[in-house]
Design an enzyme around this catalytic site. Sequence first.
Site, PDB file in Angstrom:
ATOM      1  N   GLU A  57       3.351  -5.067 -13.058  1.00  0.00           N
ATOM      2  CA  GLU A  57       2.400  -6.174 -12.846  1.00  0.00           C
ATOM      3  C   GLU A  57       3.018  -7.388 -12.140  1.00  0.00           C
ATOM      4  O   GLU A  57       2.381  -7.995 -11.292  1.00  0.00           O
ATOM      5  CB  GLU A  57       1.792  -6.628 -14.183  1.00  0.00           C
ATOM      6  CG  GLU A  57       0.869  -5.615 -14.846  1.00  0.00           C
ATOM      7  CD  GLU A  57      -0.447  -5.346 -14.111  1.00  0.00           C
ATOM      8  OE1 GLU A  57      -0.725  -6.011 -13.088  1.00  0.00           O
ATOM      9  OE2 GLU A  57      -1.171  -4.444 -14.552  1.00  0.00           O
TER      10      GLU A  57
ATOM     11  N   HIS B  77      -7.838  -6.773  -7.864  1.00  0.00           N
ATOM     12  CA  HIS B  77      -6.512  -6.570  -8.460  1.00  0.00           C
ATOM     13  C   HIS B  77      -6.135  -5.084  -8.477  1.00  0.00           C
ATOM     14  O   HIS B  77      -5.035  -4.703  -8.080  1.00  0.00           O
ATOM     15  CB  HIS B  77      -6.498  -7.140  -9.884  1.00  0.00           C
ATOM     16  CG  HIS B  77      -5.283  -6.734 -10.660  1.00  0.00           C
ATOM     17  ND1 HIS B  77      -4.044  -7.299 -10.444  1.00  0.00           N
ATOM     18  CD2 HIS B  77      -5.104  -5.793 -11.629  1.00  0.00           C
ATOM     19  CE1 HIS B  77      -3.157  -6.720 -11.258  1.00  0.00           C
ATOM     20  NE2 HIS B  77      -3.773  -5.820 -11.989  1.00  0.00           N
TER      21      HIS B  77
ATOM     22  N   HIS C  50      -2.598  -2.160  -7.314  1.00  0.00           N
ATOM     23  CA  HIS C  50      -2.097  -0.932  -7.931  1.00  0.00           C
ATOM     24  C   HIS C  50      -2.260   0.323  -7.082  1.00  0.00           C
ATOM     25  O   HIS C  50      -1.373   1.175  -7.051  1.00  0.00           O
ATOM     26  CB  HIS C  50      -2.810  -0.680  -9.269  1.00  0.00           C
ATOM     27  CG  HIS C  50      -2.412  -1.635 -10.352  1.00  0.00           C
ATOM     28  ND1 HIS C  50      -1.157  -1.645 -10.919  1.00  0.00           N
ATOM     29  CD2 HIS C  50      -3.108  -2.622 -10.980  1.00  0.00           C
ATOM     30  CE1 HIS C  50      -1.090  -2.579 -11.851  1.00  0.00           C
ATOM     31  NE2 HIS C  50      -2.268  -3.202 -11.907  1.00  0.00           N
TER      32      HIS C  50
ATOM     33  N   SER D 186      -1.850  -8.955  -5.443  1.00  0.00           N
ATOM     34  CA  SER D 186      -3.310  -9.020  -5.349  1.00  0.00           C
ATOM     35  C   SER D 186      -3.845 -10.443  -5.507  1.00  0.00           C
ATOM     36  O   SER D 186      -5.045 -10.642  -5.517  1.00  0.00           O
ATOM     37  CB  SER D 186      -3.937  -8.128  -6.427  1.00  0.00           C
ATOM     38  OG  SER D 186      -3.610  -8.614  -7.714  1.00  0.00           O
TER      39      SER D 186
HETATM   40  N1  H2B Z   1      -6.776  -2.357 -18.000  1.00  0.00           N
HETATM   41  C1  H2B Z   1      -7.296  -2.327 -16.779  1.00  0.00           C
HETATM   42  N2  H2B Z   1      -8.609  -2.114 -16.619  1.00  0.00           N
HETATM   43  N3  H2B Z   1      -6.539  -2.513 -15.688  1.00  0.00           N
HETATM   44  C2  H2B Z   1      -5.219  -2.730 -15.761  1.00  0.00           C
HETATM   45  O1  H2B Z   1      -4.550  -2.896 -14.694  1.00  0.00           O
HETATM   46  C3  H2B Z   1      -4.618  -2.773 -17.059  1.00  0.00           C
HETATM   47  C4  H2B Z   1      -5.468  -2.571 -18.194  1.00  0.00           C
HETATM   48  N4  H2B Z   1      -3.322  -2.972 -17.253  1.00  0.00           N
HETATM   49  N5  H2B Z   1      -4.962  -2.636 -19.438  1.00  0.00           N
HETATM   50  C5  H2B Z   1      -2.679  -2.743 -18.511  1.00  0.00           C
HETATM   51  C6  H2B Z   1      -3.568  -2.976 -19.698  1.00  0.00           C
HETATM   52  C7  H2B Z   1      -1.252  -3.271 -18.476  1.00  0.00           C
HETATM   53  O2  H2B Z   1      -1.143  -4.556 -17.916  1.00  0.00           O
HETATM   54  C8  H2B Z   1      -0.430  -3.203 -19.755  1.00  0.00           C
HETATM   55  C9  H2B Z   1      -0.112  -1.838 -20.197  1.00  0.00           C
HETATM   56  O3  H2B Z   1      -0.983  -4.005 -20.770  1.00  0.00           O
HETATM   57 FE    FE Z   2      -2.796  -4.576 -13.417  1.00  0.00          FE
END
Ligand code: H2B
Ligand code: FE
Length: 302
Positions: free
Chosen positions: A211, A166, A171, A230
């Site tokens: 996301e 992912h 990202h 992803s």
């Molecule tokens: N933590 C991790 N390890 N990866 C992420 O992509 C992620 C996260 N996204 N914590 C965040 C939260 C996001 O989806 C929001 C800000 O909650």
């Molecule tokens: Fe994410």
Amino acid sequence: APIKIPRSLAEVDNGQILGFSADLSEDHPGFHDAVYKQRRVDICNLARTHQIGQPIRRIAYTPEEVDVWRTVMTELQQLFPQHACKEVGRFLRCWPLFNFSPDEVPQLEDLSAVLQRATGFQIRPVAGLLRPRDFLNGLAFRTFHSTQYMRHHSSPRYTPEPDVVHEVIGHVPMLADPAYADLVHQIGIASLTADDKQIWHLTKVYWYTVEFGVVREGGDVKAFGAGVLSSFGELQHMAADRAELVPLDVSAPLPKMSYKDGYQQRYFVLESFEEGAAQLKAYCRTLHQEMPDEVRAAVGLL
Ligand code: H2B
Ligand code: FE
């Protein structure tokens, strides 16, 4: 409690993990797999003991883990030309910078070096789903917190939590695009002085754009959200056109979301990257207003 505003990355806590972390819950696909659980503990410990400024330790991914990566890559590469966006984060143009191969799981250290050269973003390893405030605060210091473990091999199309697939596919590529990296940086800065209510709204804004966002390109709707790009299951679901599409208005209340929702029943649509970025930045500016000068200086706003 009063919020603690970090003045450097070292003050961003990467230890508060939500959800599964190394202790998988009963509905996790790896719950009955002791070998998988131990693997998760080992990889999580590497993240927990990582020191800022030190290289991110390389993982010797097992043949089983490489198989999961290969399965996902093979499926996604067939879907991307038609369903991945070109415009937001110039995803399809940034993708080749990383030379992803279906036969090798990329190492965070190598990706971080590419990002640093491209946009000054870096990767910091993290043991699991980070608390939204800490995760967003990291972005203010041009740091993307990334997991390093692989999803369970029994479900390559689905993961209930972020994993290396992912983070790396969804990202990392777009963070190599200056305009996108700048937008994400602004979101991070806005989070620094946000109160809990504002953090919650910002988390939803992030969720429904970074996301799970989609964008109109030509006559079509294309994916740019990392959770769609992803996951070949989610991307096929989006492409099948069964979900509702609604225009994004970041100043309006947004629906509650959860990691257990399964595929999205509704996507928020941007008319273009420019239109979406302008909306998001305008919202972020409303949170910057009262920011003390020393905080502005710490994140490069002054
Ligand atoms: N933590 C991790 N390890 N990866 C992420 O992509 C992620 C996260 N996204 N914590 C965040 C939260 C996001 O989806 C929001 C800000 O909650
Ligand atoms: Fe994410």
